[in-house]
Design a protein around this motif. Structure first.
Motif: not given
Length: 155
Positions: A1-24
């Motif tokens: 259906d193309g809608e993100a689940t809460s699990e998808d959103l949690k994984q996306m948030s984790t991925l974005l956070n990991l990418i950002e913290t890796s820069r430091d």
């Protein structure tokens, strides 16, 4: 259906956070996909560079087939038949490199299932016919068709 689940959103948030913290931490993050059109824009923005590597051309598809088949006893004979490899590679247009390897595995499984010692081109043709879903239309995921093509030692 193309809608993100809460699990998808949690994984996306984790991925974005990991990418950002890796820069430091002076960590280099590399990502690769053949489904660029469905990667979230927030993820794309986190990468300093984006490099487009196009779909394999006929010569590259032949090389992938040759190298993949040469690794298996069942594939050695076919790997040396340049006319057959060219014919198979022609039918593999719009398939990414990973799908070409999958097709080789499916062809090997077909030969094994039939009790044959060698993979034949018909094994590939059957696999290709049954796996059209692995095709990727390049224009679906190329954001900028003018990007310089790199990879496989070509200009």
């Amino acid at each position: 259906d193309g809608e993100a689940t809460s699990e998808d959103l949690k994984q996306m948030s984790t991925l974005l956070n990991l990418i950002e913290t890796s820069r430091d931490r002076d960590v280099i993050v590399l990502g690769a996909t053949n489904k660029y059109d469905i990667v979230d824009d927030a993820v794309k923005r986190r990468f300093d560079e984006q490099v487009y590597i196009g779909m394999p051309d006929i010569e590259t598809r032949e090389q992938i087939l040759q190298k993949t088949l040469a690794r298996w006893l069942k594939g050695v004979q076919l790997s040396q038949k340049t006319d057959d490899l060219h014919e198979i590679a022609t039918k593999l247009d719009d398939f990414p490199a990973s799908a070409i390897v999958i097709m080789a595995e499916k062809a090997a499984n077909a030969a094994r299932k039939d009790g044959r010692r060698n993979i034949i081109k018909e094994d590939f043709f059957n696999a290709i016919q049954k796996n059209q879903n692995l095709k990727i239309k390049e224009d679906k995921y190329v954001e900028d068709r003018l990007r310089k093509r790199i990879g496989f030692g070509r200009d």
